[in-house]
Motif scaffolding. Sequence first.
Motif, mmCIF file in Angstrom:
data_model
loop_
_atom_site.group_PDB
_atom_site.id
_atom_site.type_symbol
_atom_site.label_atom_id
_atom_site.label_comp_id
_atom_site.label_asym_id
_atom_site.label_seq_id
_atom_site.Cartn_x
_atom_site.Cartn_y
_atom_site.Cartn_z
ATOM 1 N N TRP A 172 -11.926 -49.434 41.080
ATOM 2 C CA TRP A 172 -12.354 -50.607 41.834
ATOM 3 C C TRP A 172 -11.319 -51.006 42.886
ATOM 4 O O TRP A 172 -11.681 -51.453 43.984
ATOM 5 C CB TRP A 172 -12.630 -51.788 40.896
ATOM 6 C CG TRP A 172 -13.937 -51.689 40.165
ATOM 7 C CD1 TRP A 172 -14.120 -51.531 38.817
ATOM 8 C CD2 TRP A 172 -15.248 -51.727 40.734
ATOM 9 N NE1 TRP A 172 -15.455 -51.463 38.504
ATOM 10 C CE2 TRP A 172 -16.184 -51.584 39.663
ATOM 11 C CE3 TRP A 172 -15.734 -51.857 42.031
ATOM 12 C CZ2 TRP A 172 -17.555 -51.585 39.870
ATOM 13 C CZ3 TRP A 172 -17.115 -51.843 42.232
ATOM 14 C CH2 TRP A 172 -17.997 -51.710 41.167
ATOM 15 N N ALA A 173 -10.027 -50.838 42.571
ATOM 16 C CA ALA A 173 -8.979 -51.143 43.552
ATOM 17 C C ALA A 173 -9.085 -50.202 44.759
ATOM 18 O O ALA A 173 -8.929 -50.624 45.910
ATOM 19 C CB ALA A 173 -7.602 -51.020 42.912
ATOM 20 N N LEU A 174 -9.366 -48.934 44.498
ATOM 21 C CA LEU A 174 -9.566 -47.970 45.585
ATOM 22 C C LEU A 174 -10.801 -48.318 46.399
ATOM 23 O O LEU A 174 -10.808 -48.202 47.635
ATOM 24 C CB LEU A 174 -9.685 -46.554 45.013
ATOM 25 C CG LEU A 174 -8.396 -45.907 44.515
ATOM 26 C CD1 LEU A 174 -8.699 -44.692 43.649
ATOM 27 C CD2 LEU A 174 -7.501 -45.518 45.690
ATOM 28 N N LEU A 175 -11.848 -48.750 45.707
ATOM 29 C CA LEU A 175 -13.089 -49.092 46.401
ATOM 30 C C LEU A 175 -12.917 -50.346 47.261
ATOM 31 O O LEU A 175 -13.456 -50.423 48.370
ATOM 32 C CB LEU A 175 -14.218 -49.304 45.387
ATOM 33 C CG LEU A 175 -15.638 -49.386 45.962
ATOM 34 C CD1 LEU A 175 -15.981 -48.113 46.724
ATOM 35 C CD2 LEU A 175 -16.642 -49.625 44.848
ATOM 36 N N VAL B 158 9.395 -52.531 44.139
ATOM 37 C CA VAL B 158 8.960 -53.901 43.836
ATOM 38 C C VAL B 158 7.435 -54.005 43.858
ATOM 39 O O VAL B 158 6.816 -54.511 42.913
ATOM 40 C CB VAL B 158 9.584 -54.910 44.824
ATOM 41 C CG1 VAL B 158 8.968 -56.299 44.629
ATOM 42 C CG2 VAL B 158 11.091 -54.979 44.616
ATOM 43 N N VAL B 159 6.813 -53.521 44.947
ATOM 44 C CA VAL B 159 5.354 -53.658 45.053
ATOM 45 C C VAL B 159 4.644 -52.779 44.018
ATOM 46 O O VAL B 159 3.571 -53.145 43.521
ATOM 47 C CB VAL B 159 4.854 -53.331 46.477
ATOM 48 C CG1 VAL B 159 5.461 -54.278 47.493
ATOM 49 C CG2 VAL B 159 5.144 -51.885 46.860
ATOM 50 N N CYS B 160 5.264 -51.639 43.675
ATOM 51 C CA CYS B 160 4.654 -50.768 42.666
ATOM 52 C C CYS B 160 4.712 -51.425 41.289
ATOM 53 O O CYS B 160 3.739 -51.366 40.526
ATOM 54 C CB CYS B 160 5.367 -49.422 42.646
ATOM 55 S SG CYS B 160 4.560 -48.174 41.624
ATOM 56 N N LEU C 175 -7.556 -57.399 41.631
ATOM 57 C CA LEU C 175 -7.850 -56.064 42.155
ATOM 58 C C LEU C 175 -7.240 -55.869 43.540
ATOM 59 O O LEU C 175 -6.740 -54.790 43.870
ATOM 60 C CB LEU C 175 -9.357 -55.830 42.207
ATOM 61 C CG LEU C 175 -10.025 -55.432 40.897
ATOM 62 C CD1 LEU C 175 -11.543 -55.412 41.057
ATOM 63 C CD2 LEU C 175 -9.532 -54.068 40.414
ATOM 64 N N ILE C 176 -7.278 -56.916 44.348
ATOM 65 C CA ILE C 176 -6.669 -56.845 45.679
ATOM 66 C C ILE C 176 -5.153 -56.676 45.552
ATOM 67 O O ILE C 176 -4.531 -55.906 46.302
ATOM 68 C CB ILE C 176 -7.013 -58.100 46.503
ATOM 69 C CG1 ILE C 176 -8.511 -58.107 46.837
ATOM 70 C CG2 ILE C 176 -6.191 -58.155 47.782
ATOM 71 C CD1 ILE C 176 -8.995 -59.378 47.497
ATOM 72 N N VAL C 177 -4.550 -57.373 44.581
ATOM 73 C CA VAL C 177 -3.113 -57.232 44.339
ATOM 74 C C VAL C 177 -2.779 -55.798 43.933
ATOM 75 O O VAL C 177 -1.802 -55.205 44.407
ATOM 76 C CB VAL C 177 -2.639 -58.223 43.258
ATOM 77 C CG1 VAL C 177 -1.185 -57.963 42.874
ATOM 78 C CG2 VAL C 177 -2.798 -59.658 43.747
ATOM 79 N N VAL C 178 -3.598 -55.225 43.045
ATOM 80 C CA VAL C 178 -3.404 -53.832 42.628
ATOM 81 C C VAL C 178 -3.510 -52.907 43.832
ATOM 82 O O VAL C 178 -2.682 -52.002 44.021
ATOM 83 C CB VAL C 178 -4.437 -53.430 41.554
ATOM 84 C CG1 VAL C 178 -4.342 -51.938 41.256
ATOM 85 C CG2 VAL C 178 -4.210 -54.230 40.272
#
Length: 298
Positions: A193-196, A169-171, A80-83
């Motif tokens: 959850w990634a936004l949160l 790349v990051v996208c 999730l942090i990676v996303v």
Amino acid sequence: MERTSKLNNPSLENSTRGWINGLIGVVIFSGSLPATRLAVLEFDPVFLTVARATIAGLLALCLLWLFKEKRPARQQLVPLIVVALGVVVGFPLLTALALQYVTSAHSIVFIGLLPLATAVFGVLRGGERPKPAFWLFSILGSLLVVGFAVSQGLTASPQGDLLMLLAVVVCGLGYAEGAKLSRTLGGWQVICWALLVSLPVMAALTWYRLPASFSTISAPAWLSLAYVSLFSMLIGFVFWYRGLAQGGIAAVGQLQLLQPFFGLALAATLLHEQVSLGMLGVTVAVILCVAGARRFSR
């Protein structure tokens, strides 16, 4: 007979739903760069990035609370942090910075690389294995994009082109990681959850980067901020991650080949930016390469 065939082949029906959801996501994302280009004319790019993430994060918090979603498992936190780093922070910030140097029409050509980046990370993170011909078409498409950047005067704006390449790349990483996570967590839940996860930092930075006054901000800039916050940052991902999870990262990811067409049309009609024949030619060539890559994506 056709209906019976579909019922007997649930994987085909699931794949079709994946393509439909993916296409809806691509259409929504196509307005992101033109809207960002409008917004950075009046908003600071860093403020724009953190503000859109904060607005979308508050909406995501409401959705998760409303549907009483269970918290992600501990092993899902790192993905999730990676996303979040890829699609909540990285891509919006890098594109906003790039659009200070290049037009949205110019930047849209680089989006032709997104299917390749998504497919590469689909192999690395999603365990997919495209055929060798896939990489031939993908590399050819990449060379066309780089060649276009050089022919347009890379030395005139190396910052803009480099920032767009990094954004792609990051996208791609964020797309692939999110799609993999969607298989267990759910499509809309992943982006929420990634936004949160990123909300506390994004909210603090929004307050810190708050402009002294909003009196000079025009209605088009506010509408652009609303679009990238609601559609680009949240609604588009609901369809996109669901589509990638249903139809496959490398395969459905190739739907991004349509995004340059949609984006160039918006840049020309809404921003009145010049779309040259060379720009269209390179975009078509890249799309043909990605279409060839899609044929051998599995």
